[in-house]
Design a protein around this motif. Structure first.
Motif, PDB file in Angstrom:
ATOM      1  N   ASN A  74       0.822  -1.216   0.000  1.00  0.00           N
ATOM      2  CA  ASN A  74       0.000   0.000   0.000  1.00  0.00           C
ATOM      3  C   ASN A  74       0.861   1.273   0.000  1.00  0.00           C
ATOM      4  O   ASN A  74       0.357   2.374   0.164  1.00  0.00           O
ATOM      5  N   ARG A  99       4.089   6.803   2.209  1.00  0.00           N
ATOM      6  CA  ARG A  99       3.432   6.665   3.519  1.00  0.00           C
ATOM      7  C   ARG A  99       4.288   7.267   4.629  1.00  0.00           C
ATOM      8  O   ARG A  99       3.779   7.937   5.521  1.00  0.00           O
ATOM      9  N   HIS A 128       2.013  -3.543   6.263  1.00  0.00           N
ATOM     10  CA  HIS A 128       2.773  -3.682   7.517  1.00  0.00           C
ATOM     11  C   HIS A 128       2.072  -4.619   8.504  1.00  0.00           C
ATOM     12  O   HIS A 128       2.729  -5.342   9.256  1.00  0.00           O
TER      13      HIS A 128
HETATM   14  N1  LIG Z   1      11.162   8.533  -1.363  1.00  0.00           N
HETATM   15  C1  LIG Z   1      12.235   8.651  -2.119  1.00  0.00           C
HETATM   16  O1  LIG Z   1      12.449   9.658  -2.776  1.00  0.00           O
HETATM   17  C2  LIG Z   1      13.213   7.493  -2.228  1.00  0.00           C
HETATM   18  C3  LIG Z   1      14.455   7.717  -2.806  1.00  0.00           C
HETATM   19  C4  LIG Z   1      15.328   6.652  -2.946  1.00  0.00           C
HETATM   20  C5  LIG Z   1      14.941   5.399  -2.494  1.00  0.00           C
HETATM   21  N2  LIG Z   1      13.731   5.203  -1.916  1.00  0.00           N
HETATM   22  C6  LIG Z   1      13.373   3.849  -1.477  1.00  0.00           C
HETATM   23  O2  LIG Z   1      12.185   3.457  -2.142  1.00  0.00           O
HETATM   24  C7  LIG Z   1      11.523   2.459  -1.377  1.00  0.00           C
HETATM   25  C8  LIG Z   1      10.021   2.684  -1.375  1.00  0.00           C
HETATM   26  O3  LIG Z   1       9.670   3.954  -0.855  1.00  0.00           O
HETATM   27  P1  LIG Z   1       8.124   4.415  -0.780  1.00  0.00           P
HETATM   28  O4  LIG Z   1       8.107   5.891  -0.948  1.00  0.00           O
HETATM   29  O5  LIG Z   1       7.281   3.566  -1.637  1.00  0.00           O
HETATM   30  O6  LIG Z   1       7.794   4.077   0.776  1.00  0.00           O
HETATM   31  P2  LIG Z   1       6.405   4.163   1.575  1.00  0.00           P
HETATM   32  O7  LIG Z   1       5.323   4.791   0.762  1.00  0.00           O
HETATM   33  O8  LIG Z   1       6.704   4.755   2.923  1.00  0.00           O
HETATM   34  O9  LIG Z   1       6.035   2.608   1.745  1.00  0.00           O
HETATM   35  C9  LIG Z   1       6.784   1.749   2.548  1.00  0.00           C
HETATM   36  C10 LIG Z   1       5.908   0.566   2.913  1.00  0.00           C
HETATM   37  O10 LIG Z   1       6.636  -0.350   3.753  1.00  0.00           O
HETATM   38  C11 LIG Z   1       5.889  -0.611   4.956  1.00  0.00           C
HETATM   39  N3  LIG Z   1       6.821  -0.853   6.059  1.00  0.00           N
HETATM   40  C12 LIG Z   1       7.605   0.062   6.690  1.00  0.00           C
HETATM   41  N4  LIG Z   1       8.313  -0.532   7.670  1.00  0.00           N
HETATM   42  C13 LIG Z   1       7.993  -1.857   7.637  1.00  0.00           C
HETATM   43  C14 LIG Z   1       8.411  -2.983   8.389  1.00  0.00           C
HETATM   44  N5  LIG Z   1       9.265  -2.861   9.412  1.00  0.00           N
HETATM   45  N6  LIG Z   1       7.883  -4.206   8.082  1.00  0.00           N
HETATM   46  C15 LIG Z   1       6.983  -4.335   7.084  1.00  0.00           C
HETATM   47  N7  LIG Z   1       6.546  -3.292   6.331  1.00  0.00           N
HETATM   48  C16 LIG Z   1       7.039  -2.058   6.611  1.00  0.00           C
HETATM   49  C17 LIG Z   1       5.058   0.635   5.159  1.00  0.00           C
HETATM   50  O11 LIG Z   1       3.957   0.366   5.995  1.00  0.00           O
HETATM   51  P3  LIG Z   1       3.466   1.484   7.079  1.00  0.00           P
HETATM   52  O12 LIG Z   1       3.477   2.802   6.376  1.00  0.00           O
HETATM   53  O13 LIG Z   1       2.082   1.023   7.449  1.00  0.00           O
HETATM   54  O14 LIG Z   1       4.448   1.428   8.213  1.00  0.00           O
HETATM   55  C18 LIG Z   1       4.648   0.937   3.710  1.00  0.00           C
HETATM   56  O15 LIG Z   1       3.586   0.087   3.312  1.00  0.00           O
HETATM   57  C19 LIG Z   1      12.241   2.431  -0.022  1.00  0.00           C
HETATM   58  O16 LIG Z   1      13.118   1.334  -0.003  1.00  0.00           O
HETATM   59  C20 LIG Z   1      13.056   3.717   0.000  1.00  0.00           C
HETATM   60  O17 LIG Z   1      14.229   3.598   0.788  1.00  0.00           O
HETATM   61  C21 LIG Z   1      12.863   6.228  -1.777  1.00  0.00           C
END
Ligand SMILES: NC(=O)c1ccc[n+]([C@@H]2O[C@H](COP(=O)([O-])OP(=O)(O)OC[C@H]3O[C@@H](n4cnc5c(N)ncnc54)[C@H](OP(=O)(O)O)[C@@H]3O)[C@@H](O)[C@H]2O)c1
Length: 285
Positions: free
Chosen positions: A9, A157, A31
């Motif tokens: 999600n 998120r 999560h």
């Molecule tokens: N944002 C950027 O610009 C950027 C740049 C470079 C790399 N990245 C990488 O891209 C990836 C995806 O980012 P995104 O923006 O899609 O993230 P996001 O929207 O925050 O989604 C992360 C998901 O992982 C879940 N999660 C977090 N901690 C967890 C745990 N301990 N166990 C199981 N599930 C968990 C979250 O659930 P809850 O929210 O319910 O906790 C959420 O569903 C990450 O690896 C990040 O490091 C992002």
């Protein structure tokens, strides 16, 4: 293929579900369904489903928060990835894990390729680098995919949005907007990452990959393109990183070259501008 997506999600996870469900059987793990920091939770979730492939988008990625709580950041980005790698290896499951352009320090001032040495400047980046090493060294059939400045239709998120949605909000609410012109990267839509990921998992070419849009741009230039595409009239000005208080050290240049992907013949990535225009036309309401 049966694919379990962790963080289904989330910003990237939701686009992966959309893209991959056309061809594959998808198990969506939020999560509440799996806690990657807990090996027992990982084991029982994985054994209950028996996927062919696990895709991990979960991360502890609010950068200033990671400085304040390095243990929590390492638990998710380091230990969490190690848990996934160990369980995947034990059960002969393939693993694809996402990492970040922030593993680099920005000194190169030219696009980073996969062979370049990382030098993480902050806790978030260092813990993400540890996760890369755990995925690659504890699982024989794993991909680590570094992405950069991601934005998608579902807001991140952890951060409650992304750069594009933040700019659209600021343009509506503020009398003027200032954006740094000396931090250069390649913002990338999550829909394009999902497409290239779909191509990558059709191969057995495991290892480290850069997966960002083509070209490079400063955050100010990127904001300017948002303004031009959406016809925004709020004054937009370039600023310097020196104009804002420094809370955490970051790389000011983190452009990546998709060298390994291109070698495989995977060319799904748009240039940053057409990726942005496509996103604004199709995904922003
Ligand atoms: N944002 C950027 O610009 C950027 C740049 C470079 C790399 N990245 C990488 O891209 C990836 C995806 O980012 P995104 O923006 O899609 O993230 P996001 O929207 O925050 O989604 C992360 C998901 O992982 C879940 N999660 C977090 N901690 C967890 C745990 N301990 N166990 C199981 N599930 C968990 C979250 O659930 P809850 O929210 O319910 O906790 C959420 O569903 C990450 O690896 C990040 O490091 C992002």
């Amino acid at each position: 293929m049966k694919i379990a997506i962790i963080g289904a999600n989330g910003q990237l996870g939701s686009d992966l579900v959309k893209e991959l469900s056309a061809v594959h059987q998808i198990v969506e793990w939020n999560h509440a369904d799996i806690e990657i920091t807990d090996i027992d939770s990982v084991n029982s979730a994985v054994k209950a489903v028996s996927p062919d492939l696990i895709i991990n988008t979960a991360a502890y990625h609010v950068v200033p928060q990671a400085e304040k709580d390095p243990n929590a950041a390492f638990a998710v980005n380091g230990t969490g990835t190690l848990n996934l790698a160990r369980v995947s290896q034990d059960l002969s499951i393939r693993l694809l894990h996402y990492s970040t352009d922030y593993v680099f320090d920005g000194q190169k001032q030219a696009p980073y390729v996969e062979e370049d040495s990382p030098n993480p400047l902050n806790v978030y980046a260092a813990t993400k680098l540890s996760g890369e090493q755990f995925a690659l060294n504890y699982s024989d059939r794993s991909w680590v995919v570094r992405v950069s400045g991601i934005y998608g239709k579902v807001p991140c998120r952890a951060k409650g949005g992304n750069f594009v949605t933040t700019m659209l909000k600021l343009a509506k609410e503020k009398p003027e907007v200032r954006v740094v012109n000396d931090e250069v990267l390649t913002p990338t839509p999550t829909a394009d990452i999902a497409k290239a990921t779909a191509a990558l998992i059709q191969t057995d070419a495991y290892g480290l990959y850069h997966m960002s849009s083509e070209g490079q741009v400063s955050w100010y230039e990127f904001a300017r393109a948002i303004w031009d595409t959406m016809g925004l009239t709020t004054p937009l000005y370039p600023a310097s990183v020196k104009d804002f208080p420094v809370t955490v050290k970051r790389p000011f240049y983190s452009v990546m070259e998709n060298k390994a992907l291109k070698k495989l013949g995977i060319s799904e990535m748009n240039d940053w501008k057409s990726g942005l225009i496509n996103f604004l036309k199709n995904q922003v309401r």
